[in-house]
Design a protein around this motif. Sequence first.
Motif, PDB file in Angstrom:
ATOM      1  N   ILE A 175      -9.035   4.152  24.321  1.00 51.27           N
ATOM      2  CA  ILE A 175     -10.159   3.105  24.506  1.00 51.27           C
ATOM      3  C   ILE A 175     -11.362   3.814  24.265  1.00 51.27           C
ATOM      4  CG2 ILE A 175     -11.048   1.342  25.798  1.00 51.27           C
ATOM      5  CD1 ILE A 175      -8.675   0.980  27.198  1.00 51.27           C
ATOM      6  N   ALA A 176     -12.288   3.558  23.401  1.00 49.93           N
ATOM      7  CA  ALA A 176     -13.558   4.020  23.102  1.00 49.93           C
ATOM      8  C   ALA A 176     -14.467   3.844  24.202  1.00 49.93           C
ATOM      9  CB  ALA A 176     -14.171   3.366  21.838  1.00 49.93           C
ATOM     10  N   GLY A 177     -15.141   4.907  24.624  1.00 49.39           N
ATOM     11  CA  GLY A 177     -16.191   4.883  25.692  1.00 49.39           C
ATOM     12  C   GLY A 177     -15.517   5.210  27.102  1.00 49.39           C
ATOM     13  N   GLU A 180     -14.163   9.983  29.663  1.00 48.66           N
ATOM     14  CA  GLU A 180     -14.728  10.594  30.811  1.00 48.66           C
ATOM     15  C   GLU A 180     -14.223   9.687  32.015  1.00 48.66           C
ATOM     16  OE1 GLU A 180     -15.258  13.691  30.521  1.00 48.66           O
ATOM     17  OE2 GLU A 180     -15.241  13.487  28.327  1.00 48.66           O
ATOM     18  N   ASP A 181     -13.785   8.589  31.788  1.00 53.11           N
ATOM     19  CA  ASP A 181     -13.257   7.618  33.088  1.00 53.11           C
ATOM     20  C   ASP A 181     -12.209   8.372  33.993  1.00 53.11           C
ATOM     21  OD1 ASP A 181     -12.670   5.356  34.845  1.00 53.11           O
ATOM     22  OD2 ASP A 181     -13.396   4.045  33.271  1.00 53.11           O
ATOM     23  N   LEU A 182     -12.710   8.401  35.105  1.00 55.71           N
ATOM     24  CA  LEU A 182     -11.761   8.905  36.312  1.00 55.71           C
ATOM     25  C   LEU A 182     -10.799   8.231  36.771  1.00 55.71           C
ATOM     26  CD1 LEU A 182     -14.342  11.429  38.410  1.00 55.71           C
ATOM     27  CD2 LEU A 182     -12.914  11.910  36.409  1.00 55.71           C
ATOM     28  N   CYS A 183     -10.884   6.846  36.322  1.00 60.73           N
ATOM     29  CA  CYS A 183      -9.739   5.640  36.653  1.00 60.73           C
ATOM     30  C   CYS A 183      -9.573   5.524  38.151  1.00 60.73           C
ATOM     31  CB  CYS A 183      -8.476   5.932  36.026  1.00 60.73           C
ATOM     32  SG  CYS A 183      -8.593   6.038  34.228  1.00 60.73           S
ATOM     33  N   LYS A 190      -4.550   6.247  33.138  1.00 67.61           N
ATOM     34  CA  LYS A 190      -3.979   5.118  32.570  1.00 67.61           C
ATOM     35  C   LYS A 190      -5.028   4.274  32.161  1.00 67.61           C
ATOM     36  CE  LYS A 190       0.654   4.837  34.725  1.00 67.61           C
ATOM     37  NZ  LYS A 190       1.485   4.175  35.445  1.00 67.61           N
ATOM     38  N   CYS A 191      -6.369   4.083  32.997  1.00 72.55           N
ATOM     39  CA  CYS A 191      -7.359   3.095  32.492  1.00 72.55           C
ATOM     40  C   CYS A 191      -8.128   3.615  31.016  1.00 72.55           C
ATOM     41  CB  CYS A 191      -8.328   3.175  33.398  1.00 72.55           C
ATOM     42  SG  CYS A 191      -9.583   4.709  33.532  1.00 72.55           S
ATOM     43  N   ARG A 192      -7.697   4.920  30.831  1.00 69.44           N
ATOM     44  CA  ARG A 192      -8.316   5.561  29.404  1.00 69.44           C
ATOM     45  C   ARG A 192      -7.582   4.708  28.159  1.00 69.44           C
ATOM     46  NH1 ARG A 192      -9.827  11.772  30.557  1.00 69.44           N
ATOM     47  NH2 ARG A 192     -10.805  11.788  32.253  1.00 69.44           N
TER      48      ARG A 192
END
Length: 333
Positions: A175-177, A180-183, A190-192
């Motif tokens: 998913i764009a953006g 670097e999300d640590l979810c 998985k949130c990426r």
Amino acid sequence: MSSGPFPKETAFCCWGFKSDKISIMIKKILFWTILILLFLAGFCFGFYIKKTYFGELKNSDGRTNFLILGIRGYDFADSDLTDTIIFVSLDRNSQKAALLSIPRDLWVTSIQAKINTAYHYGGFELPKKTVAEVLGQNIDYMVVINFDSFGEVIDSLGGVLVDVQNSFDDLKYPIAGKEEDLCNGDKELKCRYEAIYFEAGLQLMDGATALKYIRSRNAVGEEGTDFARSARQQQLILALKQKILTPEVYLHPKKLLELFSVFQRGMTVDINKKDYGKLAQLVSKINWGQIKTTALNGNLLINPKNHYSKQWVLVPKSGDWQEVQQFVEGILK
């Protein structure tokens, strides 16, 4: 018989006759003057157009080669890494075209990196030089396309028809953006990602769907390979070409101007404007119905189990580029 001067009525009649002749003569002079000026203006304008837009295209024995790079789009990290690398060759003598996809994971020893990093490290010159080394063919011009704009083009056309050859799932489409999300501490991050699915068969794709179709890298089975991905990219390019060449598009100036505007925003080229006219002539003469499409695939490349780069890469089976170059020469005949 009187030998005196003409009566006043006669003199007035003659003067009126002469006046009409002079008026007609002046009109003729004005007409021809305007015609000559228009001709000269047209000649000068034509000369300007020819000089400005009709230079001599770079070529080798009538063949002009292009390198098309598709970058991820600015919503992604490392946006100038190339997801798509396509070699296009147009032969003005035979009026034939060839399109060859190059896998992004191809390792090139001379740059000590995957080929998809060449634009990132070296702008326009390094990709042209590197692809020429691999294929044994000179690269005359290069086009860099932002995938975001590619999607805009498809949407402006009302979508494109694509015949999906094989159904596939990709459970890890990025998913764009969210790179670097640590979810919230989720170790699997998985949130990426999102799950996408394509069913076999003919379907109308909008820009966002088409981009997912050609970008997917984690599909289950054969569709998860770079080779399958290259084939999907070629398929979409040909579908887009087919849509642009329909009367509903090329006979509508407003639609063409809209497309040109989108392309201008999303493309970077090293084609000089003096070459535009000759390029348009060349493209118009090509028999696009008989375009050759192929890719560097598993017959020529291999994934070594333990590559010194510690990356998943593809290298030539023969150890050098000779077989690859012979293959390319064959498709260009």
